[in-house]
Design an enzyme around this catalytic site. Structure first.
Site, PDB file in Angstrom:
ATOM      1  N   ALA A   4      26.726  35.696  45.311  1.00  0.00           N
ATOM      2  CA  ALA A   4      27.903  35.205  44.603  1.00  0.00           C
ATOM      3  C   ALA A   4      27.689  33.845  43.945  1.00  0.00           C
ATOM      4  O   ALA A   4      28.645  33.222  43.496  1.00  0.00           O
ATOM      5  CB  ALA A   4      29.074  35.134  45.571  1.00  0.00           C
ATOM      6  N   ASN A  61      27.946  33.586  53.152  1.00  0.00           N
ATOM      7  CA  ASN A  61      26.508  33.915  53.131  1.00  0.00           C
ATOM      8  C   ASN A  61      25.797  33.114  52.041  1.00  0.00           C
ATOM      9  O   ASN A  61      24.598  32.852  52.134  1.00  0.00           O
ATOM     10  CB  ASN A  61      26.313  35.411  52.883  1.00  0.00           C
ATOM     11  CG  ASN A  61      26.690  36.222  54.098  1.00  0.00           C
ATOM     12  OD1 ASN A  61      25.978  36.228  55.088  1.00  0.00           O
ATOM     13  ND2 ASN A  61      27.835  36.884  54.037  1.00  0.00           N
ATOM     14  N   HIS A  99      32.680  28.623  43.912  1.00  0.00           N
ATOM     15  CA  HIS A  99      31.610  27.927  44.636  1.00  0.00           C
ATOM     16  C   HIS A  99      31.124  26.772  43.767  1.00  0.00           C
ATOM     17  O   HIS A  99      30.677  27.004  42.629  1.00  0.00           O
ATOM     18  CB  HIS A  99      30.443  28.874  44.932  1.00  0.00           C
ATOM     19  CG  HIS A  99      30.857  30.099  45.691  1.00  0.00           C
ATOM     20  ND1 HIS A  99      31.274  30.055  47.002  1.00  0.00           N
ATOM     21  CD2 HIS A  99      30.947  31.400  45.330  1.00  0.00           C
ATOM     22  CE1 HIS A  99      31.583  31.275  47.411  1.00  0.00           C
ATOM     23  NE2 HIS A  99      31.394  32.111  46.416  1.00  0.00           N
TER      24      HIS A  99
HETATM   25  N1  LIG Z   1      24.965  37.243  49.793  1.00  0.00           N
HETATM   26  C1  LIG Z   1      26.139  37.079  49.203  1.00  0.00           C
HETATM   27  O1  LIG Z   1      26.301  36.295  48.261  1.00  0.00           O
HETATM   28  C2  LIG Z   1      27.297  37.870  49.673  1.00  0.00           C
HETATM   29  C3  LIG Z   1      27.208  38.649  50.800  1.00  0.00           C
HETATM   30  N2  LIG Z   1      28.263  39.406  51.196  1.00  0.00           N
HETATM   31  C4  LIG Z   1      28.087  40.196  52.413  1.00  0.00           C
HETATM   32  O2  LIG Z   1      27.663  41.517  52.054  1.00  0.00           O
HETATM   33  C5  LIG Z   1      28.092  42.442  53.056  1.00  0.00           C
HETATM   34  C6  LIG Z   1      28.795  43.637  52.392  1.00  0.00           C
HETATM   35  O3  LIG Z   1      29.961  43.184  51.737  1.00  0.00           O
HETATM   36  P1  LIG Z   1      31.155  44.183  51.427  1.00  0.00           P
HETATM   37  O4  LIG Z   1      30.643  45.501  51.022  1.00  0.00           O
HETATM   38  O5  LIG Z   1      32.090  43.458  50.545  1.00  0.00           O
HETATM   39  O6  LIG Z   1      31.814  44.334  52.882  1.00  0.00           O
HETATM   40  P2  LIG Z   1      32.772  45.519  53.369  1.00  0.00           P
HETATM   41  O7  LIG Z   1      33.455  45.002  54.581  1.00  0.00           O
HETATM   42  O8  LIG Z   1      33.597  46.005  52.238  1.00  0.00           O
HETATM   43  O9  LIG Z   1      31.762  46.684  53.764  1.00  0.00           O
HETATM   44  C7  LIG Z   1      30.867  46.593  54.822  1.00  0.00           C
HETATM   45  C8  LIG Z   1      30.747  47.965  55.470  1.00  0.00           C
HETATM   46  O10 LIG Z   1      29.686  47.949  56.424  1.00  0.00           O
HETATM   47  C9  LIG Z   1      30.166  48.453  57.666  1.00  0.00           C
HETATM   48  N3  LIG Z   1      29.430  47.834  58.762  1.00  0.00           N
HETATM   49  C10 LIG Z   1      29.616  46.609  59.322  1.00  0.00           C
HETATM   50  N4  LIG Z   1      28.714  46.403  60.295  1.00  0.00           N
HETATM   51  C11 LIG Z   1      27.931  47.493  60.340  1.00  0.00           C
HETATM   52  C12 LIG Z   1      26.808  47.876  61.131  1.00  0.00           C
HETATM   53  N5  LIG Z   1      26.324  47.073  62.092  1.00  0.00           N
HETATM   54  N6  LIG Z   1      26.242  49.090  60.911  1.00  0.00           N
HETATM   55  C13 LIG Z   1      26.740  49.906  59.968  1.00  0.00           C
HETATM   56  N7  LIG Z   1      27.801  49.620  59.188  1.00  0.00           N
HETATM   57  C14 LIG Z   1      28.386  48.418  59.372  1.00  0.00           C
HETATM   58  C15 LIG Z   1      31.634  48.112  57.662  1.00  0.00           C
HETATM   59  O11 LIG Z   1      32.332  48.954  58.549  1.00  0.00           O
HETATM   60  P3  LIG Z   1      33.690  48.361  59.229  1.00  0.00           P
HETATM   61  O12 LIG Z   1      34.620  48.074  58.109  1.00  0.00           O
HETATM   62  O13 LIG Z   1      34.088  49.488  60.118  1.00  0.00           O
HETATM   63  O14 LIG Z   1      33.246  47.121  59.943  1.00  0.00           O
HETATM   64  C16 LIG Z   1      32.012  48.376  56.212  1.00  0.00           C
HETATM   65  O15 LIG Z   1      32.270  49.743  55.971  1.00  0.00           O
HETATM   66  C17 LIG Z   1      29.008  41.651  54.002  1.00  0.00           C
HETATM   67  O16 LIG Z   1      28.305  41.240  55.155  1.00  0.00           O
HETATM   68  C18 LIG Z   1      29.377  40.425  53.179  1.00  0.00           C
HETATM   69  O17 LIG Z   1      29.704  39.313  53.970  1.00  0.00           O
HETATM   70  C19 LIG Z   1      29.416  39.454  50.469  1.00  0.00           C
HETATM   71  C20 LIG Z   1      29.552  38.680  49.345  1.00  0.00           C
HETATM   72  C21 LIG Z   1      28.536  37.772  48.898  1.00  0.00           C
HETATM   73  O1  LIG Z   2      31.435  36.670  47.545  1.00  0.00           O
HETATM   74  C1  LIG Z   2      31.571  35.439  47.713  1.00  0.00           C
HETATM   75  O2  LIG Z   2      32.197  34.704  46.930  1.00  0.00           O
HETATM   76  C2  LIG Z   2      30.867  34.754  48.834  1.00  0.00           C
HETATM   77  C3  LIG Z   2      30.837  35.498  50.084  1.00  0.00           C
HETATM   78  O3  LIG Z   2      31.701  36.276  50.426  1.00  0.00           O
HETATM   79  C4  LIG Z   2      29.704  35.225  50.969  1.00  0.00           C
HETATM   80  O4  LIG Z   2      28.854  34.396  50.609  1.00  0.00           O
HETATM   81  O5  LIG Z   2      29.631  35.836  52.047  1.00  0.00           O
END
Ligand SMILES: NC(=O)C1=CN([C@@H]2O[C@H](COP(=O)(O)OP(=O)(O)OC[C@H]3O[C@@H](n4cnc5c(N)ncnc54)[C@H](OP(=O)(O)O)[C@@H]3O)[C@@H](O)[C@H]2O)C=CC1
Ligand SMILES: O=C([O-])CC(=O)C(=O)O
Length: 272
Positions: free
Chosen positions: A125, A192, A222
């Site tokens: 992000a 993250n 951000h």
């Molecule tokens: N690097 C970056 O800049 C960013 C990173 N992220 C991260 O990316 C990831 C995905 O985001 P997003 O798709 O929006 O999140 P969501 O919550 O929409 O989707 C995540 C999915 O993964 C499932 N899940 C969680 N833990 C596990 C596990 N151990 N094994 C299998 N499935 C699992 C969840 O199930 P349930 O809902 O049942 O928990 C959910 O269905 C998140 O961790 C988020 O924080 C997001 C934005 C920016």
């Molecule tokens: O998507 C964003 O703005 C940031 C976020 O959730 C993350 O870093 O986990």
């Protein structure tokens, strides 16, 4: 054509899968897994080319895929990453905060070398990591201020022990100030990006994080400041949140798609 296994079928996983299905990413999505069977089934329903739903995350990499894409949670990274590399598959990680645990980072870094596989961390992000990486030896201070609507911060571990009630915030309020290491553990689904900055720059114990809840914003903003012998860099990224998951910015999803597209394409590579 590269074969992809997908770990996590939520907001991001769904958009990645659709980008593969539409041909935007030249790959085949062969296997998917999500803790929620309902979410994996819902995702597969949306696709023309249907992947197999496997019974646990380890079965993604024991199948013949080239890369496993994690879009699930920091717990998923902790649980599944090593077996992906041991099974000699590349790995893309979105829940980057998990890597601020040095023991996990070291184990995965060693495994990349031992099994000659690569972990990809998209810029997610934020923007500007190319610059931060280049000047890291001259960096003296690095900070990120993240502003989100209270609904985008709901459910964070931080609130289990805090008196702050997100529903009662009616003006821009600083809810956390500290270092990246603590921030990613207290806000595992929100910040993250602070882990990405830390890993690109001066580490998680020197990267400052401020988190602001603002009920009057419709963006995930951000603001990054880096200063040192090289000069000064500032980046402000005003992201629209994803429509399904307001914690996650649209840019994070597009960044995941672009990183995977690059991995799957024989192409000119632009940027650092
Ligand atoms: N690097 C970056 O800049 C960013 C990173 N992220 C991260 O990316 C990831 C995905 O985001 P997003 O798709 O929006 O999140 P969501 O919550 O929409 O989707 C995540 C999915 O993964 C499932 N899940 C969680 N833990 C596990 C596990 N151990 N094994 C299998 N499935 C699992 C969840 O199930 P349930 O809902 O049942 O928990 C959910 O269905 C998140 O961790 C988020 O924080 C997001 C934005 C920016
Ligand atoms: O998507 C964003 O703005 C940031 C976020 O959730 C993350 O870093 O986990």
């Amino acid at each position: 054509m590269k074969r992809v296994g997908l770990l996590g079928c939520g907001a991001m996983g769904t958009q990645i899968a659709l980008a593969i299905d539409s041909g935007k990413i030249p790959a085949t999505l062969t296997h998917v897994y999500d803790d929620s069977k309902e979410k994996s089934a819902l995702l597969v329903e949306k696709l023309i080319n249907k992947p197999e739903i496997v019974e646990n995350s380890h079965l993604l990499s024991s199948n013949p895929v080239d890369i496993v894409v994690e879009a699930a949670s920091q717990d998923a990274v902790r649980d599944a990453s090593l077996s992906v590399l041991q099974n000699k598959k590349d790995l893309m990680i979105m829940s980057v905060g998990a890597l601020l645990d040095e023991s996990i980072y070291d184990i995965l870094s060693d495994a990349c070398k031992d099994f000659k596989k690569t972990i990809y961390l998209p810029s997610g992000a934020i923007a500007g990591l190319d610059g931060i990486k280049s000047i890291k030896d001259e960096l003296e201070s690095l900070s990120i201020t993240t502003t989100k609507h209270p609904r985008s911060l709901k459910g964070a571990k931080f609130f289990e022990t805090s008196d702050i009630n997100l529903d009662e915030i009616n003006s821009s309020t600083v809810i956390f100030q500290g270092m990246a290491k603590e921030a990613v553990s207290l806000f595992p689904a929100n910040i993250n990006v602070a882990a990405l900055l830390s890993l690109s720059g001066i580490g998680s114990e020197k990267t400052k994080v401020k988190i602001i809840a603002d009920p009057n914003t419709d963006k995930n903003t951000h603001h990054i400041e880096a200063e040192g012998k090289f000069g000064k860099m500032t980046f402000t990224i005003e992201n629209y949140p994803d429509t399904i998951n307001p914690k996650t910015s649209r840019l994070a999803i597009l960044s995941a798609i672009e990183t995977l597209r690059k991995y799957c394409s024989d192409d000119i590579q632009i940027g650092t």
